[in-house]
Design a protein around this motif. Structure first.
Motif, PDB file in Angstrom:
ATOM      1  N   LEU A  93       0.822  -1.210   0.000  1.00  0.00           N
ATOM      2  CA  LEU A  93       0.000   0.000   0.000  1.00  0.00           C
ATOM      3  C   LEU A  93       0.854   1.258   0.000  1.00  0.00           C
ATOM      4  O   LEU A  93       0.482   2.263  -0.625  1.00  0.00           O
ATOM      5  CB  LEU A  93      -0.930  -0.001   1.213  1.00  0.00           C
ATOM      6  CG  LEU A  93      -2.005  -1.085   1.259  1.00  0.00           C
ATOM      7  CD1 LEU A  93      -2.814  -0.972   2.547  1.00  0.00           C
ATOM      8  CD2 LEU A  93      -2.938  -0.994   0.054  1.00  0.00           C
ATOM      9  N   CYS A 141      -2.365  -1.911   9.794  1.00  0.00           N
ATOM     10  CA  CYS A 141      -2.114  -2.894   8.738  1.00  0.00           C
ATOM     11  C   CYS A 141      -1.455  -4.144   9.330  1.00  0.00           C
ATOM     12  O   CYS A 141      -0.619  -4.769   8.694  1.00  0.00           O
ATOM     13  CB  CYS A 141      -1.223  -2.262   7.674  1.00  0.00           C
ATOM     14  SG  CYS A 141      -1.279  -3.066   6.075  1.00  0.00           S
ATOM     15  N   VAL A 168      -7.369  -2.047   7.318  1.00  0.00           N
ATOM     16  CA  VAL A 168      -7.500  -2.727   6.019  1.00  0.00           C
ATOM     17  C   VAL A 168      -7.624  -4.232   6.240  1.00  0.00           C
ATOM     18  O   VAL A 168      -7.184  -5.032   5.410  1.00  0.00           O
ATOM     19  CB  VAL A 168      -6.304  -2.411   5.097  1.00  0.00           C
ATOM     20  CG1 VAL A 168      -6.360  -0.983   4.588  1.00  0.00           C
ATOM     21  CG2 VAL A 168      -4.972  -2.660   5.815  1.00  0.00           C
ATOM     22  N   PRO A 194      -9.404  -3.514   1.045  1.00  0.00           N
ATOM     23  CA  PRO A 194      -9.041  -3.728  -0.363  1.00  0.00           C
ATOM     24  C   PRO A 194      -9.206  -5.218  -0.674  1.00  0.00           C
ATOM     25  O   PRO A 194      -8.539  -6.046  -0.060  1.00  0.00           O
ATOM     26  CB  PRO A 194      -7.579  -3.289  -0.424  1.00  0.00           C
ATOM     27  CG  PRO A 194      -7.325  -2.550   0.860  1.00  0.00           C
ATOM     28  CD  PRO A 194      -8.267  -3.117   1.866  1.00  0.00           C
ATOM     29  N   TRP A 205      -4.602  -2.064 -10.145  1.00  0.00           N
ATOM     30  CA  TRP A 205      -5.761  -2.097  -9.251  1.00  0.00           C
ATOM     31  C   TRP A 205      -7.040  -1.796 -10.019  1.00  0.00           C
ATOM     32  O   TRP A 205      -8.097  -1.634  -9.421  1.00  0.00           O
ATOM     33  CB  TRP A 205      -5.599  -1.068  -8.123  1.00  0.00           C
ATOM     34  CG  TRP A 205      -4.462  -1.356  -7.189  1.00  0.00           C
ATOM     35  CD1 TRP A 205      -3.551  -2.358  -7.291  1.00  0.00           C
ATOM     36  CD2 TRP A 205      -4.126  -0.621  -6.007  1.00  0.00           C
ATOM     37  NE1 TRP A 205      -2.651  -2.295  -6.248  1.00  0.00           N
ATOM     38  CE2 TRP A 205      -2.989  -1.241  -5.445  1.00  0.00           C
ATOM     39  CE3 TRP A 205      -4.675   0.491  -5.373  1.00  0.00           C
ATOM     40  CZ2 TRP A 205      -2.393  -0.759  -4.271  1.00  0.00           C
ATOM     41  CZ3 TRP A 205      -4.081   0.961  -4.216  1.00  0.00           C
ATOM     42  CH2 TRP A 205      -2.947   0.333  -3.672  1.00  0.00           C
ATOM     43  N   PHE A 234      -7.402   5.340  -3.764  1.00  0.00           N
ATOM     44  CA  PHE A 234      -7.821   4.073  -4.370  1.00  0.00           C
ATOM     45  C   PHE A 234      -8.693   4.314  -5.604  1.00  0.00           C
ATOM     46  O   PHE A 234      -8.643   3.542  -6.559  1.00  0.00           O
ATOM     47  CB  PHE A 234      -8.568   3.240  -3.333  1.00  0.00           C
ATOM     48  CG  PHE A 234      -7.725   2.863  -2.153  1.00  0.00           C
ATOM     49  CD1 PHE A 234      -6.979   1.692  -2.157  1.00  0.00           C
ATOM     50  CD2 PHE A 234      -7.638   3.698  -1.044  1.00  0.00           C
ATOM     51  CE1 PHE A 234      -6.176   1.349  -1.084  1.00  0.00           C
ATOM     52  CE2 PHE A 234      -6.838   3.362   0.031  1.00  0.00           C
ATOM     53  CZ  PHE A 234      -6.106   2.192   0.021  1.00  0.00           C
ATOM     54  N   GLU A 237      -6.451   5.041  -8.444  1.00  0.00           N
ATOM     55  CA  GLU A 237      -5.731   3.838  -8.873  1.00  0.00           C
ATOM     56  C   GLU A 237      -6.629   2.903  -9.677  1.00  0.00           C
ATOM     57  O   GLU A 237      -6.178   1.862 -10.141  1.00  0.00           O
ATOM     58  CB  GLU A 237      -5.166   3.100  -7.667  1.00  0.00           C
ATOM     59  CG  GLU A 237      -3.999   3.811  -6.984  1.00  0.00           C
ATOM     60  CD  GLU A 237      -2.734   3.806  -7.821  1.00  0.00           C
ATOM     61  OE1 GLU A 237      -2.514   2.833  -8.568  1.00  0.00           O
ATOM     62  OE2 GLU A 237      -1.968   4.786  -7.738  1.00  0.00           O
TER      63      GLU A 237
END
Length: 378
Positions: A93, A141, A168, A194, A205, A234, A237
């Motif tokens: 990430l 994370c 996440v 994700p 992605w 995101f 992306e």
């Protein structure tokens, strides 16, 4: 180049003839005047000074107001993101965050200083030092099973009171409840997942699902904008943004992600190997094993332990396997019956008699062929 022109003291300054794309800079230059000497002997002829006006818009200024505004706007759209748990997924990430121009701070139990520096991130081995950087976002994370202990170890008193906390994890109800229990009400909470990882998202992605739930966000514009700025990473992306509650996510994930990981783990136990005659279906199974086996067992255990829907899916998987075995053996039994008794059953329409009690040893289960013919003649 800077051009100067002499004007009389009584002359009213006129706007510059050269246009500029910046209204702020043009306004500054139009009214910016100063005096300089018209002769090296200005100390003897100060009365001959002429007022000069800058006509070149590229002249260096004591204070570039336009650059200041641009810098302030740029800073307002960039985040300081602290990644707590800088393992494989955290590093994955971080690359995207840095690529989008955000500042990344990293912390982990292991020393990832060299990796962080190679990515352009700052690594902090001490959580106190990390929190004293006053990041805009704290991104949890870590593994699912260590989330609670890591969250409770954070020196929250060193953070700004409106810091945004994001996770996440592959389960959502669990971190949501932990955040609400541990974090004071003045911290914002965003739960995300994700639906991809370093393996499935290594190339792009684009169109990969990103699930999020704005659990608790303050009403101030700055806090609302900060959440959107984080989600925008995101979105830019190429992710497919899916907003749903944590409970809905866990229900869907148990029937998809947990089953996927379970099947991958089962196939891994079989030690499948590639062959010279692989079919497309078999290649899919090998890819499934590769994608799931690369994740830690802690992740798989977390999917089971911290998603209340996982147990139901595991029981359904057991029932489905037993039903499939019964169906297979049922068909096998029918084939064997036809091979053993097919002619007599087909010709005479005979069925295996229902016995009220076990016959004596040596007694045939079916009547002899002669008895069958005699009965038919009668």
């Amino acid at each position: 180049m800077i051009t100067f022109s002499s004007i009389q003291p009584t002359t009213t300054p006129t706007p510059p003839t050269t246009t500029t794309s910046s209204a702020a800079r043009a306004a500054l230059l139009t009214h910016h005047q100063f005096s300089i000497s018209s002769s090296p002997t200005h100390h003897r002829h100060s009365h001959r000074r002429h007022r000069l006006r800058i006509r070149a818009i590229d002249a260096a200024q004591p204070y570039d107001y336009e650059a200041h505004l641009v810098n302030r706007f740029t800073q307002s759209t960039k985040l300081k993101i602290a990644i707590v748990g800088f393992g494989n997924f955290g590093q994955f990430l971080a690359k995207a965050f840095i690529r989008r121009g955000h500042t990344v701070y990293a912390h982990s139990r292991s020393n990832y200083l060299s990796i962080a520096q190679s990515l352009g991130a700052a690594f902090f081995s001490d959580l106190h030092d990390l929190c004293e950087q006053h990041p805009d976002v704290i991104l949890i994370c870590t593994s699912i099973i260590s989330t609670e202990s890591v969250l409770k170890a954070l020196p929250l008193q060193r953070l700004r009171r409106n810091t945004l906390f994001v996770d996440v994890l592959s389960v959502k109800e669990f971190p949501k409840n932990i955040f609400l229990q541990v974090l004071p009400s003045h911290f914002d909470i965003l739960c995300t997942h994700p639906m991809f990882g370093p393996e499935s998202g290594k190339n792009t992605w684009q169109n990969l699902p990103f699930v999020f739930d704005k659990v608790r966000i303050g009403n101030e514009d700055s806090r609302l904008n900060r959440v959107e700025t984080f989600l925008d990473i995101f979105k830019k992306e190429g992710c497919t943004m899916v907003e749903m509650t944590c409970a809905e996510h866990d229900k869907y994930a148990a029937g998809s992600q947990f089953i996927t990981h379970t099947m991958g783990r089962i196939l891994e136990k079989l030690q499948l190997e590639s062959t010279p005659i692989n079919t497309k279906g078999y290649e899919t199974l090998l890819n499934l094993v590769e994608n799931t086996a690369s994740d830690s067992f802690d992740l798989y255990y977390g999917l089971f332990m911290y998603n209340k829907n996982a147990m139901e899916q595991l029981e359904r998987l057991d029932l489905a396997f037993e039903a499939l075995k019964k169906e297979l053996f049922g068909h096998l039994h029918e084939v064997l019956r036809k091979q053993l008794f097919g002619k007599s059953e087909e010709s005479g329409g005979l069925r295996r008699p229902m016995l009220s009690k076990l016959p004596k040893n040596g007694t045939p289960l079916l009547p002899s062929q002669s008895e069958t013919v005699g009965n038919n003649n009668n």
